[in-house]
Design an enzyme around this catalytic site. Structure first.
Site, PDB file in Angstrom:
ATOM      1  N   GLU A   1      -1.961  -9.257   3.484  1.00 12.24           N
ATOM      2  CA  GLU A   1      -2.220  -9.843   4.814  1.00 12.24           C
ATOM      3  C   GLU A   1      -3.701  -9.849   5.163  1.00 12.24           C
ATOM      4  O   GLU A   1      -4.114 -10.425   6.162  1.00 12.24           O
ATOM      5  CB  GLU A   1      -1.397  -9.118   5.885  1.00 12.24           C
ATOM      6  CG  GLU A   1      -1.903  -7.742   6.319  1.00 12.24           C
ATOM      7  CD  GLU A   1      -1.551  -6.598   5.366  1.00 12.24           C
ATOM      8  OE1 GLU A   1      -1.193  -6.857   4.203  1.00 12.24           O
ATOM      9  OE2 GLU A   1      -1.675  -5.431   5.793  1.00 12.24           O
TER      10      GLU A   1
ATOM     11  N   CYS B   1       0.844  -1.198   0.000  1.00  7.78           N
ATOM     12  CA  CYS B   1       0.000   0.000   0.000  1.00  7.78           C
ATOM     13  C   CYS B   1       0.884   1.255   0.000  1.00  7.78           C
ATOM     14  O   CYS B   1       1.601   1.495  -0.960  1.00  7.78           O
ATOM     15  CB  CYS B   1      -0.958  -0.062   1.198  1.00  7.78           C
ATOM     16  SG  CYS B   1      -2.328   1.094   1.086  1.00  7.78           S
TER      17      CYS B   1
ATOM     18  N   HIS C   1      -3.706  -5.101   0.266  1.00  9.78           N
ATOM     19  CA  HIS C   1      -3.130  -5.657   1.491  1.00  9.78           C
ATOM     20  C   HIS C   1      -3.128  -7.177   1.427  1.00  9.78           C
ATOM     21  O   HIS C   1      -4.161  -7.800   1.690  1.00  9.78           O
ATOM     22  CB  HIS C   1      -3.945  -5.202   2.708  1.00  9.78           C
ATOM     23  CG  HIS C   1      -3.710  -3.772   3.061  1.00  9.78           C
ATOM     24  ND1 HIS C   1      -2.794  -3.382   3.998  1.00  9.78           N
ATOM     25  CD2 HIS C   1      -4.237  -2.633   2.563  1.00  9.78           C
ATOM     26  CE1 HIS C   1      -2.776  -2.067   4.087  1.00  9.78           C
ATOM     27  NE2 HIS C   1      -3.649  -1.581   3.221  1.00  9.78           N
TER      28      HIS C   1
END
Lengths: 197, 240
Positions: A178, A76, A176
């Site tokens: 994750e 990001c 993202h």
């Protein structure tokens, strides 16, 4: 594998650490950059604003370490730091890639908060083993405007923008990983695999 | 959540136990949920400590985004929750009492982290914002409050119909459409989901960006996957 995560903002660094631990990596968090030369890989996470990050990070040293070949993943805002500058602020980025960071167009809701599909534009180790139509999770108001062989994948949100870049030893995702379920997990695994080489 | 367990009631009352939050979170993730919302209604001194433990446990087990709300009153409450692994915080009563909190949260953590939860109850011909878990009236009209918090820096709105909560009578599409047509930030529909059609009504007719359901999923009346298959068959793009 030791992974150094830079802390330059206020927010969630816990999820990326948890995701790395799940893959057997040993994450550590630094504000000053201590330990980054010894680490096996670096992560510039996606928390904060462009100027805040660029002004608080040891930018020169990070650029040197990345240029020397340290495997690095920018997530990001971390990806946006690879460029020279951003419409979000005035600070100078790492200038590792040609292009600039622009604000998403007013035709769409900004920030983009949610899942979106990813179009793979080019073969790369980071996108190997993904679904045919992978979905990834975004939280962003800005995107990289760049054109070159480093653009691996794009997404569409008011504009078609590069969402995954790869250049030699450094990689960036505008989304993202994750927080992107199984797709994100595969991308993180691919990064760790590439960093091991 | 209350006292570390998931609970659910009807119109915010008559709470029933619905299970362990971490187990439920994993189940919904596996069913294909795009995002989870945890609202902690525990009111006790130990709340902060237990919430931190819980948020960490959820974050360790979850690779999809989640929001935590319920009793977030200060910057340090928000920091605790975000630094423990939540992606967003939801504020409700505290924002009504001190609207500047919304601005401070968005300045420090970014507006993408800041969800303002609005509990709406029909009063005569208009919808009024309720506070304190829908036990108090505020005199605020829902659409003007929604616009105000958008200006203050909210990144997202979670709009719950107190009248429909837990009733399975359908989302209040009139309420939701009035909000989505007034703001330019994502709106999550909440309160009243009972059938597959209800989800379509919230997303297509009321133009909400997301639809939340609790009772339906907690008591296994529908799975997230069934809802998504139905939406997909009806022309709504969803993540499989």
């Amino acid at each position: 594998m030791r992974v150094t995560i830079f802390n330059y903002g206020a927010g969630n660094l816990f999820s990326i650490q948890a995701a790395l631990r799940k893959e057997g990596a040993k994450p550590s968090v630094t504000k000053t950059g201590s330990g980054m030369k010894e680490a096996d890989a670096l992560i510039l996470p996606g928390v904060g604003s462009f100027d805040q990050a660029a002004n608080s990070l040891p930018m020169e040293e990070i650029r040197e370490v990345i240029r020397s070949g340290k495997p690095t993943l920018g997530i990001c805002l971390g990806l946006q730091l690879f460029f020279g500058g951003s419409e979000e602020g005035r600070a100078k980025g790492l200038s590792l890639l040609k292009g600039r960071v622009r604000r998403l167009p007013p035709s769409v809701k900004v920030p983009q908060i949610g899942w979106n599909t990813l179009n793979v534009e080019r073969e790369n180790e980071l996108v190997s083993g993904l679904d045919k139509e992978p979905w990834v999770y975004y939280v962003n108001s800005y995107y990289p405007e760049t054109d070159g062989k480093w653009v691996v994948a794009t997404s569409d949100y008011g504009v078609r923008f590069p969402c995954l870049v790869a250049e030699k030893n450094f990689y960036g995702t505008q989304f993202h990983p994750e927080k992107s379920g199984a797709t994100g997990r595969t991308i993180l695994q691919n990064f760790l695999k590439a960093a091991k080489k | 959540m209350k006292g570390g367990r998931v609970v659910k009631g009807v119109k915010f009352e008559g709470l029933r136990d619905a299970g362990d939050p971490v187990e439920l979170a994993r189940r919904y993730r596996d069913e294909g949920a795009d995002e989870l919302v945890f609202l902690d209604i525990t009111a006790s001194l130990e709340k902060r400590a237990t919430l931190r433990v819980l948020v960490r446990k959820v974050a360790e087990n979850l690779d999809i985004p989640f929001t935590v709300g319920g009793g977030i009153r200060t910057m340090s409450d928000a920091r605790l929750v975000l630094c423990s692994g939540a992606d967003k915080v939801a504020v409700n009563t505290a924002a009504i009492q001190d609207p500047r909190l919304v601005t401070r949260l968005s300045e420090v953590f970014g507006s993408q982290c800041v969800v303002v939860a609005i509990d709406a109850r029909l009063q005569g011909a208009s919808y009024e914002v309720q506070s304190h878990a829908a036990t108090r009236r505020t005199g605020l009209e829902v659409v003007s409050w929604a616009k105000r918090v958008e200006e203050l820096g909210a990144g997202e709105l979670l709009v719950t119909s107190v009248d429909r909560d837990g009733t399975k009578a359908g989302y209040d599409t009139k309420l939701l459409a009035s909000v989505t047509s007034a703001v330019n930030i994502p709106v999550i529909a909440s309160g009243g989901a009972g059938t597959l059609e209800h989800f379509l009504q919230a997303l297509r007719d009321a133009r909400c960006d997301a639809a939340l359901a609790a009772s339906l999923f907690h008591y296994r009346e529908l799975t997230v996957g069934e809802v998504k298959d139905y939406l997909s068959a009806n022309g709504v793009t969803v993540r499989p």
